[in-house]
Scaffold this motif. Structure first.
Motif, PDB file in Angstrom:
ATOM      1  N   THR A   8      36.825   0.121 -25.928  1.00 31.92           N
ATOM      2  CA  THR A   8      38.279   0.230 -26.059  1.00 31.92           C
ATOM      3  C   THR A   8      38.925  -1.091 -26.502  1.00 31.92           C
ATOM      4  O   THR A   8      40.149  -1.236 -26.413  1.00 31.92           O
ATOM      5  N   GLN A  23      40.705  10.087 -32.021  1.00 30.98           N
ATOM      6  CA  GLN A  23      40.521   9.589 -30.668  1.00 30.98           C
ATOM      7  C   GLN A  23      40.747   8.080 -30.616  1.00 30.98           C
ATOM      8  O   GLN A  23      40.049   7.346 -29.911  1.00 30.98           O
ATOM      9  N   GLU A  24      41.738   7.612 -31.358  1.00 31.13           N
ATOM     10  CA  GLU A  24      42.058   6.192 -31.364  1.00 31.13           C
ATOM     11  C   GLU A  24      43.547   6.004 -31.596  1.00 31.13           C
ATOM     12  O   GLU A  24      44.223   6.879 -32.145  1.00 31.13           O
ATOM     13  N   ASN A  25      44.028   4.882 -31.145  1.00 30.52           N
ATOM     14  CA  ASN A  25      45.412   4.495 -31.369  1.00 30.52           C
ATOM     15  C   ASN A  25      45.436   3.358 -32.388  1.00 30.52           C
ATOM     16  O   ASN A  25      44.685   2.386 -32.251  1.00 30.52           O
ATOM     17  N   SER A  26      46.283   3.498 -33.388  1.00 31.55           N
ATOM     18  CA  SER A  26      46.364   2.488 -34.436  1.00 31.55           C
ATOM     19  C   SER A  26      47.820   2.108 -34.646  1.00 31.55           C
ATOM     20  O   SER A  26      48.653   2.968 -34.947  1.00 31.55           O
ATOM     21  N   THR A  73      43.692  -1.439 -33.989  1.00 31.18           N
ATOM     22  CA  THR A  73      43.105  -0.139 -33.660  1.00 31.18           C
ATOM     23  C   THR A  73      42.261  -0.245 -32.401  1.00 31.18           C
ATOM     24  O   THR A  73      41.433  -1.157 -32.274  1.00 31.18           O
ATOM     25  N   ALA A  74      42.470   0.692 -31.495  1.00 33.68           N
ATOM     26  CA  ALA A  74      41.702   0.737 -30.250  1.00 33.68           C
ATOM     27  C   ALA A  74      41.352   2.183 -29.943  1.00 33.68           C
ATOM     28  O   ALA A  74      42.204   3.071 -30.054  1.00 33.68           O
ATOM     29  N   ALA A  75      40.108   2.418 -29.568  1.00 33.73           N
ATOM     30  CA  ALA A  75      39.674   3.772 -29.229  1.00 33.73           C
ATOM     31  C   ALA A  75      40.282   4.203 -27.897  1.00 33.73           C
ATOM     32  O   ALA A  75      40.525   3.386 -27.004  1.00 33.73           O
ATOM     33  N   VAL A  76      40.530   5.485 -27.775  1.00 35.19           N
ATOM     34  CA  VAL A  76      41.049   6.043 -26.523  1.00 35.19           C
ATOM     35  C   VAL A  76      39.913   6.095 -25.511  1.00 35.19           C
ATOM     36  O   VAL A  76      38.818   6.573 -25.809  1.00 35.19           O
ATOM     37  N   THR A  98      40.489  -3.891 -28.965  1.00 33.99           N
ATOM     38  CA  THR A  98      41.357  -3.763 -30.131  1.00 33.99           C
ATOM     39  C   THR A  98      40.752  -4.513 -31.313  1.00 33.99           C
ATOM     40  O   THR A  98      40.366  -5.680 -31.190  1.00 33.99           O
TER      41      THR A  98
END
Length: 253
Positions: free
Chosen positions: A235, A117-120, A220-223, A237
């Motif tokens: 959210t 559940q995160e974008n990296s 990295t940032a959580a969705v 970064t």
């Protein structure tokens, strides 16, 4: 009144003559010829391999055997990789992992109860030596965004574009602690893998100079939660910055 013998003779004389044996009609002859031709064609197809030379038949047999053995080995390796831990998978773990990673990795996170559940994003920058001897540091380049741009709207993206950088970074984080210290024997290999990917992306010459060192970081940032949810998610970064790594000519080959 006619005697019974006369009526029997008349009936016999008026009945159709019995079938006679003779040459087939033209239509029957064509059908027979077609059947014979098809039979001959089938015999040619079946006899095609037998007409090959001995050398050709040996090569064909070896090729079939190689494909069969290769398919069996591949299926066995993948099965042992995804199967629950057992005696064989433990005994031959090194060989299995060496075969599976990175080309044939089986990643089941899509079906996990708690998917990512995160974008990296993996980003990098370079230190470049200009012809006058000065050192210049480039800005951060988002390598993950470059891969995503190649994948988007591409119906058949390559395995490299989808997984090379992502799996390399995962390999690095799995073999290093939060202070970027190796926690196993594969740490140096993971570092070299990431370094060479970045070196290949930048190339030996950049912005009118020669690349001397590279530095990598992750963003990295959580969705965020969906609009209908009351869940509060941070959210922002967060960055993980790695040390500078010197590059050598071998890293670009």
């Amino acid at each position: 009144m006619e005697p019974p013998e006369s009526r029997a003779a008349d009936e016999t004389a008026g009945s159709s003559p019995p079938d006679t044996v003779g040459p087939p009609a033209s239509g029957d002859a064509g059908t027979a010829a077609g059947d014979a031709a098809r039979t001959a064609d089938g015999a040619d197809e079946l006899g095609g391999i037998s007409r090959l030379s001995v050398t050709s038949r040996i090569v064909l047999a070896l090729a079939v055997a190689a494909v069969t053995v290769g398919a069996a080995v591949h299926l066995a390796m993948v099965f042992l990789h995804v199967a629950p831990t057992n005696t064989l998978s433990q005994k031959y773990a090194q060989a299995i992992n060496g075969y599976i990673y990175p080309e044939f990795e089986q990643n089941w996170k899509l079906f996990a109860p708690n998917p990512l559940q995160e974008n990296s994003d993996v980003q990098a920058r370079a230190e470049v030596r200009k012809p006058d001897g000065t050192l210049v540091t480039t800005g951060w380049v988002d390598l993950t965004a470059m891969d995503i741009a190649r994948i988007r709207h591409n119906p058949i993206p390559s395995h490299t574009e989808q997984n090379e950088l992502r799996r390399a970074w995962s390999f690095y984080t799995d073999t290093h602690d939060d202070q970027n210290r190796s926690n196993g024997l594969r740490g140096d290999l993971a570092q070299s893998y990431v370094l060479r990917i970045v070196a290949h992306r930048f190339g030996p010459h950049l912005n009118g100079g020669d690349v001397q060192r590279v530095q990598v970081r992750s963003a990295t940032a959580a969705v965020g939660a969906p609009p209908w949810s009351t869940e509060k998610i941070d959210t922002r970064t967060y960055y993980r910055v790695l040390p500078w790594w010197a590059v050598s000519p071998e890293d670009f080959t």
